[in-house]
Design an enzyme around this catalytic site. Sequence first.
Site, PDB file in Angstrom:
ATOM      1  N   THR A   1      30.440  32.107  29.019  1.00  0.00           N
ATOM      2  CA  THR A   1      31.653  31.581  28.389  1.00  0.00           C
ATOM      3  C   THR A   1      31.253  30.617  27.279  1.00  0.00           C
ATOM      4  OG1 THR A   1      32.894  31.881  30.417  1.00  0.00           O
ATOM      5  CG2 THR A   1      33.809  30.315  28.838  1.00  0.00           C
TER       6      THR A   1
ATOM      7  N   LYS B   1      32.055  35.658  26.332  1.00  0.00           N
ATOM      8  CA  LYS B   1      33.499  35.463  26.507  1.00  0.00           C
ATOM      9  C   LYS B   1      33.988  34.233  25.750  1.00  0.00           C
ATOM     10  CE  LYS B   1      36.830  34.482  30.205  1.00  0.00           C
ATOM     11  NZ  LYS B   1      37.073  33.052  30.075  1.00  0.00           N
TER      12      LYS B   1
ATOM     13  N   HIS C   1      40.663  31.588  26.304  1.00  0.00           N
ATOM     14  CA  HIS C   1      40.592  30.917  27.601  1.00  0.00           C
ATOM     15  C   HIS C   1      42.007  30.753  28.201  1.00  0.00           C
ATOM     16  CE1 HIS C   1      37.149  28.799  29.669  1.00  0.00           C
ATOM     17  NE2 HIS C   1      38.146  28.465  30.474  1.00  0.00           N
TER      18      HIS C   1
ATOM     19  N   TYR D   1      28.854  28.821  32.540  1.00  0.00           N
ATOM     20  CA  TYR D   1      29.131  27.951  31.401  1.00  0.00           C
ATOM     21  C   TYR D   1      27.786  27.599  30.780  1.00  0.00           C
ATOM     22  CZ  TYR D   1      34.085  27.389  32.297  1.00  0.00           C
ATOM     23  OH  TYR D   1      35.440  27.613  32.428  1.00  0.00           O
TER      24      TYR D   1
ATOM     25  N   SER E   1      33.543  32.821  38.850  1.00  0.00           N
ATOM     26  CA  SER E   1      33.300  31.646  38.004  1.00  0.00           C
ATOM     27  C   SER E   1      32.200  30.763  38.592  1.00  0.00           C
ATOM     28  CB  SER E   1      34.589  30.829  37.914  1.00  0.00           C
ATOM     29  OG  SER E   1      34.342  29.528  37.435  1.00  0.00           O
TER      30      SER E   1
HETATM   31  C1  FMN Z   1      43.199  28.335  36.484  1.00  0.00           C
HETATM   32  C2  FMN Z   1      42.229  28.911  35.507  1.00  0.00           C
HETATM   33  C3  FMN Z   1      40.872  28.616  35.624  1.00  0.00           C
HETATM   34  C4  FMN Z   1      39.963  29.198  34.757  1.00  0.00           C
HETATM   35  N1  FMN Z   1      38.619  28.978  34.944  1.00  0.00           N
HETATM   36  C5  FMN Z   1      37.725  29.614  34.165  1.00  0.00           C
HETATM   37  C6  FMN Z   1      36.337  29.507  34.421  1.00  0.00           C
HETATM   38  O1  FMN Z   1      35.908  28.855  35.358  1.00  0.00           O
HETATM   39  N2  FMN Z   1      35.498  30.177  33.580  1.00  0.00           N
HETATM   40  C7  FMN Z   1      35.944  30.930  32.521  1.00  0.00           C
HETATM   41  O2  FMN Z   1      35.147  31.499  31.795  1.00  0.00           O
HETATM   42  N3  FMN Z   1      37.259  31.066  32.292  1.00  0.00           N
HETATM   43  C8  FMN Z   1      38.145  30.440  33.086  1.00  0.00           C
HETATM   44  N4  FMN Z   1      39.489  30.631  32.866  1.00  0.00           N
HETATM   45  C9  FMN Z   1      39.935  31.539  31.799  1.00  0.00           C
HETATM   46  C10 FMN Z   1      40.045  32.956  32.333  1.00  0.00           C
HETATM   47  O3  FMN Z   1      38.789  33.511  32.577  1.00  0.00           O
HETATM   48  C11 FMN Z   1      40.764  33.876  31.325  1.00  0.00           C
HETATM   49  O4  FMN Z   1      40.147  33.753  30.075  1.00  0.00           O
HETATM   50  C12 FMN Z   1      42.258  33.548  31.201  1.00  0.00           C
HETATM   51  O5  FMN Z   1      42.815  33.232  32.444  1.00  0.00           O
HETATM   52  C13 FMN Z   1      42.986  34.732  30.604  1.00  0.00           C
HETATM   53  O6  FMN Z   1      44.318  34.421  30.380  1.00  0.00           O
HETATM   54  P1  FMN Z   1      45.531  34.816  31.372  1.00  0.00           P
HETATM   55  O7  FMN Z   1      45.449  33.833  32.499  1.00  0.00           O
HETATM   56  O8  FMN Z   1      46.715  34.630  30.536  1.00  0.00           O
HETATM   57  O9  FMN Z   1      45.276  36.222  31.837  1.00  0.00           O
HETATM   58  C14 FMN Z   1      40.409  30.050  33.725  1.00  0.00           C
HETATM   59  C15 FMN Z   1      41.771  30.344  33.618  1.00  0.00           C
HETATM   60  C16 FMN Z   1      42.680  29.794  34.492  1.00  0.00           C
HETATM   61  C17 FMN Z   1      44.134  30.155  34.384  1.00  0.00           C
END
Ligand code: FMN
Length: 387
Positions: free
Chosen positions: A156, A252, A276, A130, A107
């Site tokens: 994203t 994404k 997300h 982002y 990320s």
């Molecule tokens: C704690 C946390 C931080 C996240 N940070 C980002 C991020 O920085 N960039 C991004 O594209 N998605 C981020 N996401 C989304 C994840 O990439 C992903 O889409 C999501 O965790 C998928 O769902 P799941 O946790 O149920 O597997 C984040 C998710 C979580 C749980």
Amino acid sequence: MPVITEIEDLRRMHKRRTPKMFYDYAESGSWTEQTFRENSSDFDMIRLRQRIAVDMAGRSTKSQMIGEDVAMPVALAPVGLTGMQCADGEIKAARAAEKFGVPFALSTMSICSIEDVADHTTKPFWFQVYTLKDDEFMQRLFDRARAANCSAIVITVDLQIMGQRHKDLKNGLSAPPKFTIASMANLATKIPWGLEMLRTKRRFFGNIVGHAKGVSDPSSLASWTAEAFDPSLDWERIKQFRKMWGGKVILKGILDAEDAKKAVEVGADAIVVSNHGGRQLDGALSSIRILPEVMDAVGDKVEVHLDSGIRSGQDVLKALALGAKGTYIGRAFVNGLGAMGEAGVTKALEIIHKELDVTMALCGERDIANLGKHNLLVPKEFYGDWA
Ligand SMILES: Cc1cc2nc3c(=O)[nH]c(=O)nc-3n(C[C@H](O)[C@H](O)[C@H](O)COP(=O)(O)O)c2cc1C
């Protein structure tokens, strides 16, 4: 040492070991958390079709995602602040992914920097960006990712503005954190976590502090984050980012068939059907529920991946059988990391792999490429009748 047999075991250990502020940051969704909950419960609506007397010897979960060989089509999703779940978290997760043979997506909002992760791994990883206003900073991110040998950029597209998670506000989770008396008291009880944190120098956003204009120390981060995201993002801008990077692009955050068609038009190499992890638009459909519609619209034109709600190898199998070429896990690997560091991420991958492999066998499949709707029993109400 507890016997660990499922991701839920890792989640419980993660909760015990990690300060509440960071555990809550991972294990929550926006507003009422309806979408967060349904991301998982909608997987449960789908049942599996058992087959017998089918040769199940010599099975393989090997596949490809964007042309890269993978031990199973399960990537580690980009997760911000991973390095606060466990010291040097991004490096540990990237190493576990590399050893297992699955992609790791770093990320922008990571604690360990792109360069740091590249220095501690040997294979190319993916870098997530982002959509920010500052072109100069974006170009520098792309250049740094290229120099670090990243093989794809994940853009994203579902976070120009942030969904609200109540717990983060109540816990004072911000950049930098605003510690409350309760969070300080809780922090003091997490001794192994704290000792590891004291030993590492990686405690701030490594891709941003010292790289973004005007962000030379963590205290200037809050104003930067408030300003940095671009609310005027459109498809032209996405095209522009693709040109600035010049390599493979994964878009994404697609949750609508019309948007999926647009993503194909701008030349995405793959799209991720994702909400997300239920952290953005609460009330949106779960990813697994929207997948069939997206497959009908663009399944023959672009590689489709899926995340949000995957907690088991059975969930992975269901997404693949509905047409996804690849999947990502977010919280499932973060639970492993928060529970036991690199070994915990490896454990999460092993659990999911074993569940996927055994489920394939009991469904009468030997090759992951042969999974399809014929392996599933999907109730009519799963497809819904949304007006
Ligand atoms: C704690 C946390 C931080 C996240 N940070 C980002 C991020 O920085 N960039 C991004 O594209 N998605 C981020 N996401 C989304 C994840 O990439 C992903 O889409 C999501 O965790 C998928 O769902 P799941 O946790 O149920 O597997 C984040 C998710 C979580 C749980």
